[in-house]
Design an enzyme around this catalytic site. Structure first.
Site, mmCIF file in Angstrom:
data_model
loop_
_atom_site.group_PDB
_atom_site.id
_atom_site.type_symbol
_atom_site.label_atom_id
_atom_site.label_comp_id
_atom_site.label_asym_id
_atom_site.label_seq_id
_atom_site.Cartn_x
_atom_site.Cartn_y
_atom_site.Cartn_z
ATOM 1 N N ASN A 10 0.961 -1.355 -0.130
ATOM 2 C CA ASN A 10 -0.080 -0.046 -0.058
ATOM 3 C C ASN A 10 0.904 1.140 0.005
ATOM 4 O O ASN A 10 1.161 1.608 1.015
ATOM 5 C CB ASN A 10 -0.972 0.028 1.175
ATOM 6 C CG ASN A 10 -1.728 1.418 1.232
ATOM 7 O OD1 ASN A 10 -1.823 2.079 0.250
ATOM 8 N ND2 ASN A 10 -2.418 1.504 2.588
ATOM 9 N N TRP A 11 0.845 1.895 -1.224
ATOM 10 C CA TRP A 11 1.923 2.982 -1.530
ATOM 11 C C TRP A 11 1.469 4.376 -0.543
ATOM 12 O O TRP A 11 1.948 5.275 -0.229
ATOM 13 C CB TRP A 11 2.102 3.290 -2.864
ATOM 14 C CG TRP A 11 2.921 2.268 -3.522
ATOM 15 C CD1 TRP A 11 3.486 1.145 -2.772
ATOM 16 C CD2 TRP A 11 3.360 2.469 -4.774
ATOM 17 N NE1 TRP A 11 4.022 0.276 -3.761
ATOM 18 C CE2 TRP A 11 4.276 1.195 -4.949
ATOM 19 C CE3 TRP A 11 3.398 3.358 -5.957
ATOM 20 C CZ2 TRP A 11 4.839 0.862 -6.283
ATOM 21 C CZ3 TRP A 11 4.237 3.077 -7.004
ATOM 22 C CH2 TRP A 11 4.705 1.822 -7.119
ATOM 23 N N LYS A 12 0.077 4.214 -0.273
ATOM 24 C CA LYS A 12 -0.815 5.641 0.353
ATOM 25 C C LYS A 12 -0.632 6.610 -0.667
ATOM 26 O O LYS A 12 -0.335 6.630 -1.836
ATOM 27 C CB LYS A 12 -0.161 5.588 1.832
ATOM 28 C CG LYS A 12 -0.398 4.280 2.553
ATOM 29 C CD LYS A 12 -0.024 4.773 4.076
ATOM 30 C CE LYS A 12 -0.184 3.471 4.843
ATOM 31 N NZ LYS A 12 -0.225 3.797 6.415
ATOM 32 N N HIS A 100 -9.648 1.046 4.971
ATOM 33 C CA HIS A 100 -8.286 1.244 5.668
ATOM 34 C C HIS A 100 -8.758 2.175 6.837
ATOM 35 O O HIS A 100 -9.400 2.974 6.706
ATOM 36 C CB HIS A 100 -7.386 1.848 4.515
ATOM 37 C CG HIS A 100 -6.179 1.748 5.291
ATOM 38 N ND1 HIS A 100 -5.561 2.734 6.081
ATOM 39 C CD2 HIS A 100 -4.842 1.055 4.949
ATOM 40 C CE1 HIS A 100 -4.216 2.566 6.523
ATOM 41 N NE2 HIS A 100 -3.929 1.506 5.925
ATOM 42 N N GLU A 102 -7.326 4.796 7.914
ATOM 43 C CA GLU A 102 -7.056 5.949 7.618
ATOM 44 C C GLU A 102 -8.195 6.671 6.797
ATOM 45 O O GLU A 102 -8.851 7.814 6.962
ATOM 46 C CB GLU A 102 -5.786 6.207 6.813
ATOM 47 C CG GLU A 102 -4.552 5.773 7.455
ATOM 48 C CD GLU A 102 -3.283 5.638 6.632
ATOM 49 O OE1 GLU A 102 -2.221 5.491 7.410
ATOM 50 O OE2 GLU A 102 -3.332 5.651 5.293
ATOM 51 N N GLU A 175 -5.187 -4.777 10.503
ATOM 52 C CA GLU A 175 -4.347 -3.888 10.888
ATOM 53 C C GLU A 175 -4.597 -3.172 12.156
ATOM 54 O O GLU A 175 -5.327 -2.164 12.224
ATOM 55 C CB GLU A 175 -4.182 -2.826 9.539
ATOM 56 C CG GLU A 175 -5.840 -2.405 9.073
ATOM 57 C CD GLU A 175 -5.962 -1.078 8.461
ATOM 58 O OE1 GLU A 175 -4.919 -0.606 8.008
ATOM 59 O OE2 GLU A 175 -6.870 -0.406 8.629
ATOM 60 N N GLY A 181 2.423 2.601 10.834
ATOM 61 C CA GLY A 181 2.947 3.670 10.796
ATOM 62 C C GLY A 181 3.737 4.271 12.051
ATOM 63 O O GLY A 181 4.406 5.407 11.925
ATOM 64 N N SER A 221 2.622 -2.542 10.265
ATOM 65 C CA SER A 221 4.349 -2.274 10.104
ATOM 66 C C SER A 221 5.030 -3.398 10.111
ATOM 67 O O SER A 221 5.973 -3.680 10.782
ATOM 68 C CB SER A 221 4.665 -1.563 11.555
ATOM 69 O OG SER A 221 4.088 -0.178 11.744
ATOM 70 N N GLY A 242 3.037 -1.087 4.554
ATOM 71 C CA GLY A 242 3.055 0.381 4.155
ATOM 72 C C GLY A 242 4.220 0.608 3.758
ATOM 73 O O GLY A 242 4.826 0.705 2.586
ATOM 74 N N GLY A 243 5.050 1.299 4.796
ATOM 75 C CA GLY A 243 6.179 1.950 4.565
ATOM 76 C C GLY A 243 7.212 1.287 3.826
ATOM 77 O O GLY A 243 7.919 1.649 2.700
#
Length: 259
Positions: A10-12, A100, A102, A175, A181, A221, A242-243
């Site tokens: 997930n590049w967000k 998600h 977010e 999640e 994050g 994470s 994610g990151g």
């Protein structure tokens, strides 16, 4: 039942078109074609990057899928700023993240919104886009000790109005919000506990056989340092990354952990 792992990045809201092309090319260059026999891999860039990333993968004949980060449930109409399922299909998306944390927290998406998206994505029995349905608790809910009930309710709400024929094409991603994050990760035992509870809820909804075939990912994470321990758990069938998905080497190392 042996479930084929899925590693989805997930590049967000990261990467311009040029940056997306470079990152996709870097991942493609490292990816070994025979890995696709053992693990499914997807990248989920922002909307504007979907077609450029897909083009790179098609040109290289790399067996990596493309997924979107969100979608609206109506096929067309006066919904300014939204993207429809037919648009995603035209690009060639195989997956779509829905619900998600977010989206729920920052954009106030409700369980009903998530359910509308899940049902719309699964409506096409011939060519469904597989929803990656995100569920998970806040730190406050975890500290209260009610996290299993909270996640159970989210799963039930997301799949309301679907049956086992629909559900088999879905993916669920656990999640924990407190681990997204933050650099803080659920321990393998903590992640396994909730992923097993998710599968139990799916079994209650759709039967044990169907539930055994649905992949449950961990999405808090996960990185190249902890992926192997998390993926060793019996009810964790991959990761929503994610990151670590923004660096080709890190993302591919996680893929390797799933082989």
């Amino acid at each position: 039942m042996a479930r084929k792992p899925l590693i989805a990045g997930n590049w967000k809201m990261n990467n311009t078109i040029a940056q997306a092309v470079v990152l996709t090319q870097e991942i493609s260059n490292i990816f070994e074609s025979d890995w696709a026999d053992t693990v499914d891999v997807a990248i989920c860039p922002p909307f504007v990057d979907l077609k450029p990333a897909k083009t790179v993968l098609e040109f290289d004949k790399t067996k990596i899928s493309i997924g979107a980060q969100n979608v609206y449930w109506e096929p067309s109409g006066a919904f300014t700023g939204e993207i429809s399922i037919p648009m995603l299909k035209d690009i060639g998306c195989d997956y779509c993240i829905v619900g998600h944390s977010e989206r729920r927290t920052l954009f106030h998406e409700t369980n009903e919104d998530v359910n509308n998206k899940v049902r719309a994505l699964l409506a096409d029995k011939v060519q469904p886009i597989h929803p990656i349905v995100c569920v998970g608790e806040s730190l406050a809910v975890r500290d209260e000790g009610t996290y299993i009930d909270f996640v159970d309710a989210q799963v039930r709400a997301a799949f309301a109005g679907t049956d086992e024929i629909d559900a088999k094409d879905a993916v669920v991603a656990y999640e924990p919000i407190w681990a997204i994050g933050t650099g803080r990760t659920a321990t393998p035992d903590q992640a396994q506990e909730v992923c097993a509870a998710i599968r139990a809820t799916l079994a209650d909804l759709f039967g044990a056989e169907c539930a055994e075939g649905i992949r449950v990912l961990y999405g808090g994470s996960m990185n190249e340092g902890n992926a192997e321990m998390l993926l060793a758990q019996p009810d964790i069938d991959g990761g929503l990354i994610g990151g670590a998905s923004l660096k080709a080497a890190s993302f591919v190392d996680i893929v390797k952990a799933a082989l």
